[in-house]
Design an enzyme around this catalytic site. Structure first.
Site, PDB file in Angstrom:
ATOM      1  N   THR A  93      49.971 130.103  81.514  1.00 38.53           N
ATOM      2  CA  THR A  93      49.768 130.573  82.886  1.00 38.53           C
ATOM      3  C   THR A  93      51.096 131.128  83.369  1.00 38.53           C
ATOM      4  OG1 THR A  93      48.140 128.849  83.314  1.00 38.53           O
ATOM      5  CG2 THR A  93      49.113 129.922  85.232  1.00 38.53           C
ATOM      6  N   LYS A 168      43.127 133.880  87.165  1.00 42.75           N
ATOM      7  CA  LYS A 168      43.529 132.466  87.170  1.00 42.75           C
ATOM      8  C   LYS A 168      44.189 132.095  88.507  1.00 42.75           C
ATOM      9  CE  LYS A 168      45.410 128.559  85.486  1.00 42.75           C
ATOM     10  NZ  LYS A 168      44.824 127.424  84.866  1.00 42.75           N
ATOM     11  N   LYS A 243      52.746 125.066  90.852  1.00 41.67           N
ATOM     12  CA  LYS A 243      53.153 126.205  90.000  1.00 41.67           C
ATOM     13  C   LYS A 243      52.205 127.390  90.219  1.00 41.67           C
ATOM     14  CE  LYS A 243      53.253 127.885  85.277  1.00 41.67           C
ATOM     15  NZ  LYS A 243      52.978 127.707  83.860  1.00 41.67           N
TER      16      LYS A 243
HETATM   17  P1  NAD Z   1      53.999 121.622  77.798  1.00 44.62           P
HETATM   18  O1  NAD Z   1      55.315 121.596  78.470  1.00 44.62           O
HETATM   19  O2  NAD Z   1      53.375 120.340  77.362  1.00 44.62           O
HETATM   20  O3  NAD Z   1      54.077 122.572  76.498  1.00 44.62           O
HETATM   21  C1  NAD Z   1      54.842 123.749  76.417  1.00 44.62           C
HETATM   22  C2  NAD Z   1      55.515 123.743  75.065  1.00 44.62           C
HETATM   23  O4  NAD Z   1      56.222 124.974  74.878  1.00 44.62           O
HETATM   24  C3  NAD Z   1      56.546 122.618  74.920  1.00 44.62           C
HETATM   25  O5  NAD Z   1      56.213 121.781  73.826  1.00 44.62           O
HETATM   26  C4  NAD Z   1      57.865 123.367  74.697  1.00 44.62           C
HETATM   27  O6  NAD Z   1      58.759 122.710  73.806  1.00 44.62           O
HETATM   28  C5  NAD Z   1      57.360 124.671  74.116  1.00 44.62           C
HETATM   29  N1  NAD Z   1      58.336 125.755  74.215  1.00 44.62           N
HETATM   30  C6  NAD Z   1      59.051 126.165  75.280  1.00 44.62           C
HETATM   31  N2  NAD Z   1      59.827 127.228  74.951  1.00 44.62           N
HETATM   32  C7  NAD Z   1      59.557 127.493  73.650  1.00 44.62           C
HETATM   33  C8  NAD Z   1      60.025 128.471  72.739  1.00 44.62           C
HETATM   34  N3  NAD Z   1      60.929 129.388  73.101  1.00 44.62           N
HETATM   35  N4  NAD Z   1      59.546 128.453  71.472  1.00 44.62           N
HETATM   36  C9  NAD Z   1      58.648 127.525  71.090  1.00 44.62           C
HETATM   37  N5  NAD Z   1      58.159 126.571  71.914  1.00 44.62           N
HETATM   38  C10 NAD Z   1      58.621 126.549  73.171  1.00 44.62           C
HETATM   39  O7  NAD Z   1      53.032 122.417  78.783  1.00 44.62           O
HETATM   40  P2  NAD Z   1      51.427 122.480  78.737  1.00 44.62           P
HETATM   41  O8  NAD Z   1      50.857 121.465  79.668  1.00 44.62           O
HETATM   42  O9  NAD Z   1      50.999 122.523  77.312  1.00 44.62           O
HETATM   43  O10 NAD Z   1      51.175 123.903  79.424  1.00 44.62           O
HETATM   44  C11 NAD Z   1      51.356 125.117  78.709  1.00 44.62           C
HETATM   45  C12 NAD Z   1      50.850 126.243  79.588  1.00 44.62           C
HETATM   46  O11 NAD Z   1      49.477 126.014  79.897  1.00 44.62           O
HETATM   47  C13 NAD Z   1      51.585 126.366  80.927  1.00 44.62           C
HETATM   48  O12 NAD Z   1      51.781 127.724  81.195  1.00 44.62           O
HETATM   49  C14 NAD Z   1      50.638 125.683  81.902  1.00 44.62           C
HETATM   50  O13 NAD Z   1      50.778 126.173  83.222  1.00 44.62           O
HETATM   51  C15 NAD Z   1      49.294 126.065  81.306  1.00 44.62           C
HETATM   52  N6  NAD Z   1      48.197 125.165  81.675  1.00 44.62           N
HETATM   53  C16 NAD Z   1      48.370 123.807  81.616  1.00 44.62           C
HETATM   54  C17 NAD Z   1      47.306 122.976  81.958  1.00 44.62           C
HETATM   55  C18 NAD Z   1      47.454 121.480  81.902  1.00 44.62           C
HETATM   56  O14 NAD Z   1      46.584 120.766  82.414  1.00 44.62           O
HETATM   57  N7  NAD Z   1      48.502 120.935  81.270  1.00 44.62           N
HETATM   58  C19 NAD Z   1      46.069 123.522  82.380  1.00 44.62           C
HETATM   59  C20 NAD Z   1      45.925 124.906  82.389  1.00 44.62           C
HETATM   60  C21 NAD Z   1      46.995 125.719  82.035  1.00 44.62           C
END
Ligand code: NAD
Length: 293
Positions: A93, A168, A243
């Site tokens: 997102t 979204k 966010k």
């Molecule tokens: P998270 O922080 O658990 O996972 C993100 C991952 O990206 C981390 O493990 C981090 O180490 C990795 N990362 C960051 N920079 C990186 C790079 N340069 N190379 C490789 N890996 C890298 O977050 P999440 O909850 O998995 O969310 C991910 C996305 O999904 C976000 O944009 C969030 O807004 C969206 N989202 C989350 C949810 C939810 O309920 N958690 C729901 C809908 C959408």
């Protein structure tokens, strides 16, 4: 079955990559955090050396990263080395402007590109029941569809580059505003001596009806599955709502759209976060509106 690169194996990306493995794809993943890499490896994901090494070998590369700056940084590494025709799908997102820049980076080097953010949360990622909102060319969408279907149950093509992100944040702006409205109505009802159930019984079948009331009721009782019944454990954390509301405000400013209630909702969720409740479900904002600490 395709060779799929998966960059960002966190709370969402980890289980999404695992579902691609279950569907029979060969998934090569990458993350900066060792624990995320280890969990993905245990789920059958092969771990790659770098995003660029993965992109050079994969037919499809999916990113699931925290924000726009992470996506643009990774796209800067992978777009130049991706083979012509490689499909890049960003499921993070992020802000609409960054999504459009990512599309330009991808298509500028001959890759096909889709923004495909999700709703459904960590539970939906694990169960493979996410909703995908996709933006990009129709042929990129048709190529992505069977891959997204391994991770989700509803896949919607919303339009051109950035349209998935636009859908979204517009949806979540409705959600943030409507949740605050429902919470305010319950707090007023409490002050007026009206029971929660009476307000629910009337409004859930009247013109005040909305998802925040009927599926996610912010007081315990009327909807047994809602987070209010488990002390506001998420669900959808207030920090993630903040966010998305901030992204909506950035987009509104950039596009010149008046969104006064969206701005007010962003401020209220910022306050909830500042009070240390960002990890609480977003429906827990009712406690702040009551003046509870
Ligand atoms: P998270 O922080 O658990 O996972 C993100 C991952 O990206 C981390 O493990 C981090 O180490 C990795 N990362 C960051 N920079 C990186 C790079 N340069 N190379 C490789 N890996 C890298 O977050 P999440 O909850 O998995 O969310 C991910 C996305 O999904 C976000 O944009 C969030 O807004 C969206 N989202 C989350 C949810 C939810 O309920 N958690 C729901 C809908 C959408």
């Amino acid at each position: 079955m395709a060779v799929i690169g998966f960059i960002g194996l966190g709370n969402m990306g980890g289980p999404m990559a695992a579902n691609l493995v279950k569907a029979g794809h060969q998934v090569v993943g990458y993350d900066l955090v060792p624990a995320a890499v280890e969990a993905a490896g245990a789920a059958g994901v092969t771990i790659g050396d770098s995003p660029a090494a993965i992109a050079a070998a994969a037919e499809v590369v999916i990113t699931m990263l925290p924000g726009g700056k992470h996506v643009l940084s990774v796209y800067g590494d992978i777009a130049p080395v991706a083979r012509p025709g490689t499909l890049l799908i960003d499921c993070s997102t992020i802000d609409v402007d960054s999504a459009r820049k990512a599309h330009a980076l991808a298509t500028g080097t001959g890759a096909a590109s889709l923004d495909a953010p999700v709703s459904g949360g960590v539970g939906g990622a694990a169960a493979g029941t996410l909703t995908f909102m996709a933006g990009g060319e129709a042929d990129a969408f048709e190529r992505a569809r069977p891959i997204l279907e391994a991770m989700g149950k509803k896949i919607v093509h919303c339009g051109g580059a950035g349209a998935g992100q636009a859908a979204k944040i517009c949806n979540n702006m409705i959600l943030g505003i409507s949740m605050i409205g429902v919470c305010e109505a319950f707090v007023l009802a409490e002050k007026l001596g009206l029971s929660h159930q009476a307000l629910f019984d009337v409004s859930s079948t009247s013109s005040g009806q909305c998802w925040s009331l009927t599926s996610y009721c912010p007081v315990p009782g009327p909807v047994p599955a809602s987070p209010a019944n488990r002390d506001y454990q998420p669900g959808f954390a207030a920090a993630l709502m903040l966010k998305d509301l901030k992204l909506a405000q950035e987009a509104a400013q950039s596009a010149g759209a008046p969104t006064p209630l969206g701005a007010a909702a962003a401020q209220l969720y910022a306050l909830m976060n500042a009070q240390g409740d960002g990890g609480t479900d977003f429906s827990g904002i009712i406690r702040m509106l009551r003046g509870e600490g």
